[in-house]
Write a protein that holds these residues in place. Sequence first.
Motif, PDB file in Angstrom:
ATOM      1  N   VAL A  44      85.792  58.840 -61.175  1.00 42.52           N
ATOM      2  CA  VAL A  44      85.496  59.713 -60.038  1.00 42.52           C
ATOM      3  C   VAL A  44      86.152  59.077 -58.816  1.00 42.52           C
ATOM      4  O   VAL A  44      86.118  57.854 -58.661  1.00 42.52           O
ATOM      5  CB  VAL A  44      83.968  59.822 -59.822  1.00 42.52           C
ATOM      6  CG1 VAL A  44      83.624  60.586 -58.569  1.00 42.52           C
ATOM      7  CG2 VAL A  44      83.288  60.433 -61.039  1.00 42.52           C
ATOM      8  N   ASN A  45      86.727  59.894 -57.955  1.00 44.47           N
ATOM      9  CA  ASN A  45      87.231  59.359 -56.700  1.00 44.47           C
ATOM     10  C   ASN A  45      86.066  58.808 -55.895  1.00 44.47           C
ATOM     11  O   ASN A  45      85.026  59.459 -55.784  1.00 44.47           O
ATOM     12  CB  ASN A  45      87.954  60.434 -55.895  1.00 44.47           C
ATOM     13  CG  ASN A  45      89.271  60.822 -56.528  1.00 44.47           C
ATOM     14  OD1 ASN A  45      89.899  60.041 -57.230  1.00 44.47           O
ATOM     15  ND2 ASN A  45      89.697  62.048 -56.283  1.00 44.47           N
ATOM     16  N   THR A  46      86.245  57.619 -55.349  1.00 38.82           N
ATOM     17  CA  THR A  46      85.198  56.977 -54.561  1.00 38.82           C
ATOM     18  C   THR A  46      84.736  57.887 -53.429  1.00 38.82           C
ATOM     19  O   THR A  46      83.539  57.962 -53.133  1.00 38.82           O
ATOM     20  CB  THR A  46      85.713  55.635 -53.996  1.00 38.82           C
ATOM     21  OG1 THR A  46      86.169  54.835 -55.097  1.00 38.82           O
ATOM     22  CG2 THR A  46      84.635  54.890 -53.251  1.00 38.82           C
ATOM     23  N   SER A  47      85.669  58.620 -52.834  1.00 38.73           N
ATOM     24  CA  SER A  47      85.320  59.513 -51.720  1.00 38.73           C
ATOM     25  C   SER A  47      84.476  60.706 -52.159  1.00 38.73           C
ATOM     26  O   SER A  47      83.852  61.366 -51.332  1.00 38.73           O
ATOM     27  CB  SER A  47      86.592  60.016 -51.030  1.00 38.73           C
ATOM     28  OG  SER A  47      87.409  60.719 -51.963  1.00 38.73           O
ATOM     29  N   ASP A  48      84.420  60.984 -53.469  1.00 37.91           N
ATOM     30  CA  ASP A  48      83.638  62.103 -54.008  1.00 37.91           C
ATOM     31  C   ASP A  48      82.279  61.671 -54.546  1.00 37.91           C
ATOM     32  O   ASP A  48      81.554  62.469 -55.115  1.00 37.91           O
ATOM     33  CB  ASP A  48      84.406  62.798 -55.138  1.00 37.91           C
ATOM     34  CG  ASP A  48      85.679  63.461 -54.676  1.00 37.91           C
ATOM     35  OD1 ASP A  48      85.768  63.815 -53.483  1.00 37.91           O
ATOM     36  OD2 ASP A  48      86.593  63.614 -55.508  1.00 37.91           O
ATOM     37  N   PHE A  49      81.934  60.393 -54.396  1.00 34.17           N
ATOM     38  CA  PHE A  49      80.720  59.833 -54.984  1.00 34.17           C
ATOM     39  C   PHE A  49      79.783  59.352 -53.883  1.00 34.17           C
ATOM     40  O   PHE A  49      80.190  58.615 -52.993  1.00 34.17           O
ATOM     41  CB  PHE A  49      81.089  58.655 -55.891  1.00 34.17           C
ATOM     42  CG  PHE A  49      79.919  57.992 -56.543  1.00 34.17           C
ATOM     43  CD1 PHE A  49      79.398  58.482 -57.726  1.00 34.17           C
ATOM     44  CD2 PHE A  49      79.332  56.867 -55.985  1.00 34.17           C
ATOM     45  CE1 PHE A  49      78.315  57.862 -58.340  1.00 34.17           C
ATOM     46  CE2 PHE A  49      78.258  56.236 -56.585  1.00 34.17           C
ATOM     47  CZ  PHE A  49      77.748  56.749 -57.768  1.00 34.17           C
ATOM     48  N   THR A  50      78.510  59.773 -53.972  1.00 41.07           N
ATOM     49  CA  THR A  50      77.509  59.347 -52.993  1.00 41.07           C
ATOM     50  C   THR A  50      76.212  59.000 -53.706  1.00 41.07           C
ATOM     51  O   THR A  50      75.746  59.767 -54.559  1.00 41.07           O
ATOM     52  CB  THR A  50      77.213  60.479 -51.983  1.00 41.07           C
ATOM     53  OG1 THR A  50      78.426  60.911 -51.393  1.00 41.07           O
ATOM     54  CG2 THR A  50      76.251  60.020 -50.909  1.00 41.07           C
ATOM     55  N   VAL A  51      75.646  57.861 -53.349  1.00 40.34           N
ATOM     56  CA  VAL A  51      74.284  57.543 -53.784  1.00 40.34           C
ATOM     57  C   VAL A  51      73.382  58.215 -52.752  1.00 40.34           C
ATOM     58  O   VAL A  51      73.368  57.840 -51.591  1.00 40.34           O
ATOM     59  CB  VAL A  51      74.034  56.029 -53.851  1.00 40.34           C
ATOM     60  CG1 VAL A  51      72.569  55.736 -54.166  1.00 40.34           C
ATOM     61  CG2 VAL A  51      74.950  55.390 -54.887  1.00 40.34           C
ATOM     62  N   THR A  52      72.664  59.255 -53.174  1.00 45.53           N
ATOM     63  CA  THR A  52      71.853  60.050 -52.245  1.00 45.53           C
ATOM     64  C   THR A  52      70.449  59.487 -52.066  1.00 45.53           C
ATOM     65  O   THR A  52      69.753  59.844 -51.120  1.00 45.53           O
ATOM     66  CB  THR A  52      71.764  61.509 -52.717  1.00 45.53           C
ATOM     67  OG1 THR A  52      71.204  61.550 -54.032  1.00 45.53           O
ATOM     68  CG2 THR A  52      73.148  62.158 -52.725  1.00 45.53           C
ATOM     69  N   GLN A  53      70.034  58.643 -52.974  1.00 43.90           N
ATOM     70  CA  GLN A  53      68.711  58.018 -52.882  1.00 43.90           C
ATOM     71  C   GLN A  53      68.733  56.715 -53.670  1.00 43.90           C
ATOM     72  O   GLN A  53      69.340  56.644 -54.728  1.00 43.90           O
ATOM     73  CB  GLN A  53      67.645  58.943 -53.483  1.00 43.90           C
ATOM     74  CG  GLN A  53      66.244  58.354 -53.507  1.00 43.90           C
ATOM     75  CD  GLN A  53      65.256  59.307 -54.168  1.00 43.90           C
ATOM     76  OE1 GLN A  53      65.142  60.453 -53.776  1.00 43.90           O
ATOM     77  NE2 GLN A  53      64.553  58.814 -55.178  1.00 43.90           N
ATOM     78  N   GLY A  54      68.078  55.699 -53.137  1.00 35.85           N
ATOM     79  CA  GLY A  54      67.874  54.462 -53.875  1.00 35.85           C
ATOM     80  C   GLY A  54      68.997  53.436 -53.787  1.00 35.85           C
ATOM     81  O   GLY A  54      69.071  52.556 -54.646  1.00 35.85           O
TER      82      GLY A  54
END
Length: 135
Positions: A44-54
């Motif tokens: 996955v492109n780093t810019s397309d990945f988000t940790v939304t919680q935790g």
Amino acid sequence: MYTGSCLCGGVQLAITGKISDIIHCHCSLCRKSTGSAFATNGFVNTSDFTVTQGQELLNHFALRSGRQRHFCRICASPVYSSNTADPARIRIRLGILDSEIAEKPISHNFVTSKASWDSLDINLPQYEAHEPGRK
């Protein structure tokens, strides 16, 4: 968009782009890190990945310099791997995903390293739940 979470639900993530180069890896490192016959990995492109919680629940382990495996410190679920040689992408284990995905695996890799009890082409019965007779 794809979503995912660790086993305990403490870490949640979102992916807004495509997952590429999905493979089933049978190398000994992937087998040990999953405790299974193989790991299904995709990029996955780093810019397309988000940790939304935790985010605070994430810990990491580096077997090799520059390569980190990030996991939930509560349930030990692998969340993603990063590599300083390829900062534009991260690798995820597809088992972390809660969403159905459009992309499909392209290959089985390191098959000469596969577990001796694993047969890639074995014809086994399939069940929607536990096998009959299991208590």
